[in-house]
Design an enzyme around this catalytic site. Sequence first.
Site, PDB file in Angstrom:
ATOM      1  N   THR A  59     -19.749  52.515 -86.449  1.00 57.72           N
ATOM      2  CA  THR A  59     -20.136  53.912 -86.633  1.00 57.72           C
ATOM      3  C   THR A  59     -19.760  54.692 -85.386  1.00 57.72           C
ATOM      4  O   THR A  59     -19.993  54.224 -84.264  1.00 57.72           O
ATOM      5  CB  THR A  59     -21.629  54.138 -86.906  1.00 57.72           C
ATOM      6  OG1 THR A  59     -21.903  55.541 -86.799  1.00 57.72           O
ATOM      7  CG2 THR A  59     -22.546  53.419 -85.935  1.00 57.72           C
ATOM      8  N   GLY A  66     -26.917  51.885 -92.506  1.00 63.66           N
ATOM      9  CA  GLY A  66     -27.149  51.822 -93.951  1.00 63.66           C
ATOM     10  C   GLY A  66     -26.521  50.562 -94.537  1.00 63.66           C
ATOM     11  O   GLY A  66     -27.155  49.836 -95.311  1.00 63.66           O
ATOM     12  N   ARG A 101     -13.862  61.536 -86.685  1.00 64.81           N
ATOM     13  CA  ARG A 101     -13.763  60.254 -87.389  1.00 64.81           C
ATOM     14  C   ARG A 101     -12.325  59.863 -87.670  1.00 64.81           C
ATOM     15  O   ARG A 101     -12.043  58.704 -88.001  1.00 64.81           O
ATOM     16  CB  ARG A 101     -14.528  60.341 -88.713  1.00 64.81           C
ATOM     17  CG  ARG A 101     -16.023  60.422 -88.559  1.00 64.81           C
ATOM     18  CD  ARG A 101     -16.747  59.465 -89.481  1.00 64.81           C
ATOM     19  NE  ARG A 101     -16.406  59.618 -90.854  1.00 64.81           N
ATOM     20  CZ  ARG A 101     -17.225  60.102 -91.798  1.00 64.81           C
ATOM     21  NH1 ARG A 101     -18.431  60.491 -91.469  1.00 64.81           N
ATOM     22  NH2 ARG A 101     -16.846  60.170 -93.045  1.00 64.81           N
ATOM     23  N   GLY A 139     -22.335  50.702 -90.899  1.00 65.33           N
ATOM     24  CA  GLY A 139     -23.355  51.227 -89.999  1.00 65.33           C
ATOM     25  C   GLY A 139     -24.744  50.763 -90.388  1.00 65.33           C
ATOM     26  O   GLY A 139     -24.891  49.755 -91.095  1.00 65.33           O
ATOM     27  N   GLY A 197     -23.654  63.037 -84.842  1.00 60.97           N
ATOM     28  CA  GLY A 197     -24.809  62.354 -84.244  1.00 60.97           C
ATOM     29  C   GLY A 197     -26.060  62.778 -84.996  1.00 60.97           C
ATOM     30  O   GLY A 197     -26.682  63.760 -84.644  1.00 60.97           O
ATOM     31  N   ASP A 208     -21.282  57.138 -84.494  1.00 60.67           N
ATOM     32  CA  ASP A 208     -22.556  57.612 -83.914  1.00 60.67           C
ATOM     33  C   ASP A 208     -23.125  56.638 -82.870  1.00 60.67           C
ATOM     34  O   ASP A 208     -24.000  57.017 -82.094  1.00 60.67           O
ATOM     35  CB  ASP A 208     -23.596  57.817 -85.020  1.00 60.67           C
ATOM     36  CG  ASP A 208     -23.310  59.057 -85.853  1.00 60.67           C
ATOM     37  OD1 ASP A 208     -22.267  59.690 -85.630  1.00 60.67           O
ATOM     38  OD2 ASP A 208     -24.140  59.388 -86.726  1.00 60.67           O
TER      39      ASP A 208
HETATM   40  O1  F6P Z   1     -20.670  58.158 -89.662  1.00 59.72           O
HETATM   41  C1  F6P Z   1     -21.848  58.853 -89.383  1.00 59.72           C
HETATM   42  C2  F6P Z   1     -21.582  60.290 -89.480  1.00 59.72           C
HETATM   43  O2  F6P Z   1     -20.480  60.504 -88.692  1.00 59.72           O
HETATM   44  C3  F6P Z   1     -22.727  61.210 -89.092  1.00 59.72           C
HETATM   45  O3  F6P Z   1     -22.749  61.580 -87.774  1.00 59.72           O
HETATM   46  C4  F6P Z   1     -22.518  62.391 -89.997  1.00 59.72           C
HETATM   47  O4  F6P Z   1     -23.724  63.061 -90.212  1.00 59.72           O
HETATM   48  C5  F6P Z   1     -22.000  61.760 -91.210  1.00 59.72           C
HETATM   49  O5  F6P Z   1     -21.256  60.652 -90.794  1.00 59.72           O
HETATM   50  C6  F6P Z   1     -21.177  62.685 -92.071  1.00 59.72           C
HETATM   51  O6  F6P Z   1     -20.679  61.979 -93.152  1.00 59.72           O
HETATM   52  P1  F6P Z   1     -19.929  62.586 -94.403  1.00 59.72           P
HETATM   53  O7  F6P Z   1     -18.592  61.956 -94.390  1.00 59.72           O
HETATM   54  O8  F6P Z   1     -20.737  62.182 -95.564  1.00 59.72           O
HETATM   55  O9  F6P Z   1     -19.847  64.064 -94.238  1.00 59.72           O
END
Ligand code: F6P
Length: 358
Positions: A137, A116, A285, A114, A182, A139
Amino acid sequence: MRIAINTGGGDAPGLNAAIRSATLSALRRGWEVLGIRNGYGSLYSDQPFVPLTAERVRGISMMGGTILGTANRGNPFEMPFKNASGDWELEDRSDETVEIFHRYGVDALVAIGGDGSMHIANRLTEKGIRVVGVPKTIDNDIWGCDISLGFDTAVTTASEAIERLSTTAESHRRIMVVEVMGRYAGWIALHAGLSSSADVILIPEIDFSLQSVVDKINDREYRGDTYSIVVVAEGAVEQGGSRFVKGKVPGQSEQLGGVAEYLEKKLSDKTGKEARSLVLGHLQRGGRPSAYDRLISLRFGAAAIRALAEQDFNRMIVMQQNEIKRIPLANVAGKTKLVHLHSDTVLTAREIGICLGD
Ligand code: F6P
């Protein structure tokens, strides 16, 4: 040619399809392919790479997650470690990272990630590493790319969940507040909310007024619709307020969450109706990628290898108007693609009476 593939940051459905197509396209050119285990952080271990062969990538396109593993704390320029007193600190291990690539004879890197990851990839190019980026991503907020891999599946999952909540909301005449992912952009909230007939959609691009949401729910009640569905992006902000932050771990972005719970209480108080909230979180996800995500992931992976073969380095593969293109990585780093407030999707939501909180 020996290439390495990295899947960094939060996972997304479609990563395995991208790994498969990049691997097969590279192998067919007679190249060697190494996968980086669990993100850049593992490069400093004894076994940083796993060889990717045709056998290893067989049958993985339909699988969620990433066979390589990933990590959110994998920035070589800001690698977290615990100091002697047990406190977290960040250190720059980028030179070591470059040295490891040279030591293992890695000629180029396919960085699937993404915003980052694209930022990190761009900084690695400044240290002489040849990179091609692939946008991933759920998002969907990567600048320069109409759609990133993982978004379609996340929207489908969220939309299905919201639809299920609608029937129980209606039976109980309740307000249901659903928090979707998001951080900075409301793509998932907008697309999933619109496609599942939500009544209110709150996105980070539009600071919301509680009163406007209350008015919408009361208006529905007056018309005989005794339940309401509110879809809110985790990064949505109330007018005059700030983002709901759950916590912060060194080397990672802030963990967001809590806006749905906040709205549940406020909306119940102000409308006198029963309200419930839930956070869809990582459900969005996980799981099998949609056919569309598989397809674009396969196209992205092959396109990355095509770019390397043409020695067109330091680019990100993008989808623009349903065509695969390449743009300079440097153009992407540090930018975010927000929902366009005058787009026809936003207009559609407004024209069919969805409240966007303003
Ligand atoms: O991939 C981005 C994201 O889905 C963001 O929307 C969310 O804030 C973040 O990942 C959460 O990630 P983690 O796996 O660190 O909880």
